[in-house]
Design an enzyme around this catalytic site. Structure first.
Site, PDB file in Angstrom:
ATOM      1  N   GLY A   1    -107.772  17.312 -42.356  1.00  0.00           N
ATOM      2  CA  GLY A   1    -108.037  18.493 -42.741  1.00  0.00           C
ATOM      3  C   GLY A   1    -107.099  18.839 -43.409  1.00  0.00           C
ATOM      4  O   GLY A   1    -105.249  17.844 -43.504  1.00  0.00           O
TER       5      GLY A   1
ATOM      6  N   GLY B   1    -105.427  21.866 -46.656  1.00  0.00           N
ATOM      7  CA  GLY B   1    -105.878  23.035 -47.391  1.00  0.00           C
ATOM      8  C   GLY B   1    -104.964  23.954 -48.160  1.00  0.00           C
ATOM      9  O   GLY B   1    -103.942  23.561 -48.524  1.00  0.00           O
ATOM     10  N   GLY B   2    -105.113  24.816 -47.955  1.00  0.00           N
ATOM     11  CA  GLY B   2    -104.317  25.214 -48.615  1.00  0.00           C
ATOM     12  C   GLY B   2    -102.325  25.098 -49.011  1.00  0.00           C
ATOM     13  O   GLY B   2    -101.417  25.358 -49.375  1.00  0.00           O
ATOM     14  N   PHE B   3    -102.040  25.780 -47.424  1.00  0.00           N
ATOM     15  CA  PHE B   3    -100.953  25.366 -47.552  1.00  0.00           C
ATOM     16  C   PHE B   3    -100.159  22.940 -46.060  1.00  0.00           C
ATOM     17  O   PHE B   3     -99.103  23.791 -46.098  1.00  0.00           O
ATOM     18  CB  PHE B   3    -101.313  26.321 -45.737  1.00  0.00           C
ATOM     19  N   GLY B   4    -101.154  22.527 -47.068  1.00  0.00           N
ATOM     20  CA  GLY B   4    -101.066  21.760 -46.708  1.00  0.00           C
ATOM     21  C   GLY B   4    -102.071  20.518 -45.597  1.00  0.00           C
ATOM     22  O   GLY B   4    -103.405  21.219 -45.456  1.00  0.00           O
TER      23      GLY B   4
ATOM     24  N   VAL C   1    -103.066  18.433 -42.623  1.00  0.00           N
ATOM     25  CA  VAL C   1    -103.452  17.993 -40.811  1.00  0.00           C
ATOM     26  C   VAL C   1    -103.352  16.299 -40.480  1.00  0.00           C
ATOM     27  O   VAL C   1    -104.663  16.441 -40.899  1.00  0.00           O
ATOM     28  CB  VAL C   1    -104.234  18.840 -40.117  1.00  0.00           C
TER      29      VAL C   1
ATOM     30  N   LYS D   1     -99.178  19.300 -38.571  1.00  0.00           N
ATOM     31  CA  LYS D   1     -99.867  20.029 -39.920  1.00  0.00           C
ATOM     32  C   LYS D   1     -98.705  20.233 -40.868  1.00  0.00           C
ATOM     33  O   LYS D   1     -97.104  20.148 -40.439  1.00  0.00           O
ATOM     34  CB  LYS D   1     -99.965  21.449 -40.198  1.00  0.00           C
TER      35      LYS D   1
ATOM     36  N   ASP E   1    -105.675  35.699 -41.226  1.00  0.00           N
ATOM     37  CA  ASP E   1    -106.507  34.207 -41.917  1.00  0.00           C
ATOM     38  C   ASP E   1    -107.678  34.402 -40.721  1.00  0.00           C
ATOM     39  O   ASP E   1    -107.895  32.860 -40.517  1.00  0.00           O
ATOM     40  CB  ASP E   1    -106.081  34.010 -42.403  1.00  0.00           C
TER      41      ASP E   1
END
Length: 646
Positions: free
Chosen positions: A338, A340-343, A345, A360, A456
């Site tokens: 996976g 997303g906006g933060f890194g 996984v 992550k 979130d």
């Protein structure tokens, strides 16, 4: 050494040359000290080397007594885990057992089963909500599982003061415990005291218990210890046991010393002296040493990490980069599960235990509040709830932070929810995911030692285990504050479409803004539609007296209509544009469990009720489809946004 040993009893003052079965980390030091865990190995077992014959068919003779001295030593003053258990078990095979709250005895599938035939007295230093623990420093009596038959905060009775005095289990100091079972009276007593105190006149726990129905004729006796994200060194200094009478008293003066094994007392380092000579041989040796050192330094550079002195307080939660690198096969793309906006996984397998983890990688400026960030991670690591993804720890390396979680084999909810398969997830699965996440949020808002705002909540942050149980994860935007205080105003963070109207205007996150996001999440799971497509549709269907028309058509009517109606209406109440109209998570749980009924809103008054706000601008954000706007096109991103620095 063993002072006496026969078929019925034994006593050890230290375990040098003791007949013991050890596994996991468990080891016996040269001075006889038995260590069960340390800061790298998460569980260990030590059992008397031979099974004992218990005559369980005759309650008159089925009695036993034991006393032992233990110590729990942690690197951190604030954090420790998880505990030691005295165990009577028909087997010494605990390969399927889990560490952490399972104490190295059970796993999520077998705890509580009568076929286990296990009796234990737990000395537990972490409060596990899943097992109904009373606090994070207690003694419990366990039969076949980890929900204690009886438990009490750790304390001892002072014979002189004639009152109970609290006792910290993980103080680092040796503590003695007596466990005595009388088969004729079916009475179990558990007594605790510091080693400097004689045995108290009154036990800490005294309960009626028929162990003849639990144990079998041939049993092993011994100890299990485990640790989790907060870690601890667990020691046994001495042990006496008698299966048919009173156990001999352990003599404190004969016990091995603990002081040299305390992590708080580091051993002085010894720098080797390099003796330089003018001989040719010495020069050659020196060149070889230098070459070897260069090779080692280059290799270490590959795994180089950032480590600062203040991190020692949170050190037990830190993984080495080398371990995580190997676990994820060098963070290879095929291990990516996976992003997303933060890194990104990655899945991984810990080399030492073969446990599956998710790692992550988060990009972060180490100069911006890193100390506070890691302190918050340390707090998050102590969250314990069956519907929260367990954060195991972290690692810092250069400009990135690595977070280690339990691995969820079925991935995130949004991937399944929006797949094209029919019938997709059935309603029972969806409802229990909703209830599970609600339970986790209630724990975060009201049941933990601080208030935790997730900030979130969305299907992409709800992960599914092997049994499709929903677990709320990704606490990268979470905020903590003390109960009774007010959270500070910050710049708004979260995911557009799930952010409450007042959050976008005031920047102040509260439990009510979490409730709003959960309401959007409820509607999304029930309708199978993205946030900007759902609310207006549900309101309109309710107004027409056909609210079930808003349900996900892929369910094809295979659901309990009363449950579906409840979820749709409750989703609207939670995502009401006016914060004062939203329920708390405590009330949400009451509604979902049928302990309370939702307010009755006449269908002809639905639109007026759900668009009643403190300002008309809020309506555009909450119910864009009612007003014919194009907000769904403007605000369709599912990525979390972060405006404030962390």
């Amino acid at each position: 050494m063993a002072l006496s040993q026969d078929d019925n009893q034994f006593i050890y003052h230290g375990f040098h040359k003791a007949s013991m079965h050890l596994d996991g980390f468990a080891k016996i030091h040269s001075n006889g000290l038995l260590q069960l865990t340390n800061i790298t190995e998460r569980q260990g077992h030590a059992f008397y080397g031979f099974p004992l014959k218990f005559n369980t068919s005759s309650s008159q003779s089925f009695s036993f007594s034991t006393n032992f001295v233990f110590a729990m030593v942690s690197d951190s003053v604030k954090l420790t885990g998880h505990g030691i258990a005295f165990v009577i078990s028909p087997s010494v095979d605990f390969r399927q057992a889990l560490p952490g709250p399972y104490l190295g005895l059970f796993n999520c599938n077998n705890t509580g089963l009568s076929k286990n035939h296990i009796f234990a007295v737990e000395l537990d230093t972490v409060q596990s909500i899943d097992f109904g623990d009373i606090d994070g420093n207690h003694v419990g009596i366990d039969v076949n599982g980890l929900i204690s038959v009886e438990s009490a905060p750790a304390a001892y009775f002072s014979n002189t003061e004639e009152k109970y005095i609290s006792l910290k289990l993980a103080s680092g100091n040796p503590i003695q415990i007596w466990i005595e079972y009388n088969g004729a009276e079916k009475l179990l007593n558990v007594t605790l005291a510091p080693i400097s105190i004689p045995k108290p006149n009154k036990p800490l726990l005294s309960t009626q218990l028929d162990l003849s129905q639990v144990l079998v004729d041939s049993m092993f006796v011994g100890f299990s210890a485990s640790t989790g994200l907060p870690v601890c060194n667990h020691y046994i200094l001495g042990w006496s046991f008698n299966k048919s009478g009173h156990a001999e008293d352990v003599k404190v003066s004969m016990l091995p010393s603990l002081s040299s094994f305390s992590p708080a007392t580091p051993k002085a380092s010894k720098e080797p002296r390099l003796i330089v000579t003018v001989s040719v041989v010495a020069v050659v040796v020196l060149l070889i040493m230098i070459g070897g050192a260069v090779y080692i330094l280059r290799r270490k550079k590959k795994y180089e990490e950032i480590y600062e002195g203040w991190e020692r307080e949170y050190g037990p939660q830190r993984f080495s980069y080398k371990i995580l690198y190997k676990a994820t096969k060098g963070f290879k793309e095929k291990e990516l599960i996976g992003k997303g906006g933060f890194g990104k996984v990655y899945r991984g397998i810990l080399p030492s235990s073969n446990e599956r983890i998710a790692v992550k990688r988060v990009s972060h400026d180490s100069k911006q509040g890193m100390k506070e960030f890691v302190a918050e991670i340390a707090s998050m690591g102590r969250l314990r709830h069956r519907n929260l993804v367990q954060l195991r720890g972290y690692c810092r390396r250069k400009g990135e932070l690595l977070l280690v979680y339990d691995y969820m084999p079925n991935g995130s909810l949004d991937k399944i929810l929006y797949s094209n398969t029919r019938p997709n997830m059935n309603w029972i699965q969806r409802f229990w995911i909703l209830r599970g996440v609600a339970s986790g949020l209630f724990y975060l808002h009201e049941e933990w030692e601080q208030v935790v705002l997730h900030r979130d909540i969305k299907p992409g942050n709800v992960l599914l285990d092997a049994d499709l149980n929903g677990k709320l994860g990704d606490f990268g935007l979470a905020k903590l504050y003390d109960h009774g205080s007010n959270p500070q105003t910050t710049k708004p963070v979260g995911t557009i479409g799930y952010m409450a109207p007042e959050l976008l205007t005031t920047g102040k996150a509260t439990t009510s803004t979490d409730v709003y996001a959960f309401g959007i999440f409820m509607l999304e799971v029930a309708c199978g539609k993205r946030p900007m497509e759902q609310q207006g549709c549900v309101v309109d269907c309710w107004r027409r007296g056909a609210i079930l028309d808003a349900s996900d058509p892929r369910l094809e009517g295979t659901y309990a209509e009363d449950q579906m109606e409840l979820v749709l209406k409750l989703g609207l109440f939670c995502s009401h544009p006016n914060p004062a109209a939203r329920p708390s998570m405590r009330q949400v749980m009451q509604y979902l469990d049928g302990d309370a009924k939702l307010p009755d809103i006449p269908s002809d008054n639905v639109i007026d009720f759900f668009t009643a706000t403190n300002g008309s601008s809020d309506i555009l954000i909450s119910f864009p489809s009612l007003l014919g706007t194009n907000c769904s096109q403007i605000m369709s991103t599912s990525d979390s946004i972060l405006i404030e620095g962390r």
